[in-house]
Design an enzyme around this catalytic site. Structure first.
Site, mmCIF file in Angstrom:
data_model
loop_
_atom_site.group_PDB
_atom_site.id
_atom_site.type_symbol
_atom_site.label_atom_id
_atom_site.label_comp_id
_atom_site.label_asym_id
_atom_site.label_seq_id
_atom_site.Cartn_x
_atom_site.Cartn_y
_atom_site.Cartn_z
ATOM 1 N N HIS A 110 1.578 -11.624 10.051
ATOM 2 C CA HIS A 110 1.748 -11.046 11.250
ATOM 3 C C HIS A 110 1.656 -12.120 12.398
ATOM 4 C CE1 HIS A 110 0.264 -6.562 10.257
ATOM 5 N NE2 HIS A 110 1.509 -6.979 9.808
ATOM 6 N N ASP B 108 3.705 -0.743 8.056
ATOM 7 C CA ASP B 108 2.937 -1.113 6.631
ATOM 8 C C ASP B 108 2.714 0.213 6.130
ATOM 9 O OD1 ASP B 108 3.112 -3.925 7.220
ATOM 10 O OD2 ASP B 108 1.321 -3.969 8.421
ATOM 11 N N HIS C 15 1.857 -10.737 3.442
ATOM 12 C CA HIS C 15 2.873 -11.165 4.437
ATOM 13 C C HIS C 15 2.191 -11.606 5.502
ATOM 14 C CE1 HIS C 15 2.087 -6.980 5.821
ATOM 15 N NE2 HIS C 15 2.770 -7.255 6.634
ATOM 16 N N GLU D 151 8.154 -13.428 9.956
ATOM 17 C CA GLU D 151 7.249 -12.921 9.036
ATOM 18 C C GLU D 151 7.721 -13.562 7.674
ATOM 19 O OE1 GLU D 151 5.913 -9.070 8.528
ATOM 20 O OE2 GLU D 151 5.774 -8.883 10.958
#
Lengths: 142, 99
Positions: free
Chosen positions: A88, A99, A86, A25
């Site tokens: 996934h 999250d 960010h 990530e």
């Protein structure tokens, strides 16, 4: 908050960063303005993932010192720290329970799904004030 | 009075004020003073009576977790700062949950 607007070149830049981070990530902060329910993103700044290396395929974390530094930088530039992005890897661009537990309201959460090394989808989210769930926002790429 | 600097997203609960004057001789008392003035902050800073794991309190450049936590003593000239530890990630798979 209802919508998020960013330039197509910025979206491409975020996609490039997230593809480079794959299979881990990646992420960073978003600087801009929020006016009348619309967030306008003016800059994105990549920040190092400091989660344990063996967990980075499904976890992302920033140093609090990065928040401090970029909040100060945003304000010195007449902007605000309005969100974070960010990726996934090999998973949908939908917020996880993890999250939600680590989120704040009135903050833009941009999630990019990276499948087999290619960024395939970007979605934007905002945590409800009661912390119970995220709402998906309209993404405007200009 | 000591001051606490509020992170940008939470300023919606402080009428857009970036810093709030607080009473108290410890970090815990200062946070109680902050939440008494702006009660809507509480759910985002605390889980029951515990500071949420992603909420960090700094005095200058020092994280209170490396001092005496909420019992860290402060004086009227101290500037505290609330800094979230942004984190994210995927749902854990069933095998990871079982491990």
């Amino acid at each position: 908050m209802r919508s998020v607007r960013l330039a197509s070149a910025m979206q491409r830049n975020i996609f490039d960063q997230m593809e480079c981070s794959y299979p881990n990530e990646g992420g960073g902060f978003l600087l801009g303005h929020i006016n009348s329910g619309a967030a306008v993103i003016e800059d994105n700044i990549q920040v190092e993932n400091v989660f344990a290396l063996e967990e980075q395929h499904h976890r992302y974390a920033m140093r609090p010192q990065d928040w401090m530094r970029l909040e100060d930088e945003a304000e010195a530039r007449g902007l605000s720290l309005v969100g974070y992005y960010h990726s996934h890897p090999d998973s949908p661009a939908i917020p996880s329970e993890y999250d939600r537990e680590h989120a704040l309201p009135n903050f833009v959460y941009v999630i990019t799904s990276v499948t087999m090394g290619r960024a395939v989808e970007m979605r934007v989210w905002n945590l409800r004030a009661d912390r119970g769930a995220f709402d998906q926002l309209t993404l405007e790429v200009t | 009075m000591a001051q606490i600097r509020i992170p940008t997203p939470l300023r919606m609960y402080t009428a857009d004020k970036a810093t709030i004057d607080v009473d108290g001789n410890t970090v815990g008392e200062a946070l109680a003073s902050l939440v008494a003035q702006h009660p809507d902050l509480r759910t985002h800073l605390f889980n029951n009576d515990e500071l949420r794991s992603f909420v960090n309190i700094f005095i200058d450049d020092e994280d209170i977790r490396f001092l005496q936590g909420l019992d860290t003593e402060i004086d009227a000239n101290d500037s505290l700062r609330i800094i979230p530890s942004i984190a994210g990630g995927l749902m854990l798979s069933q095998s990871e949950l079982e491990n």
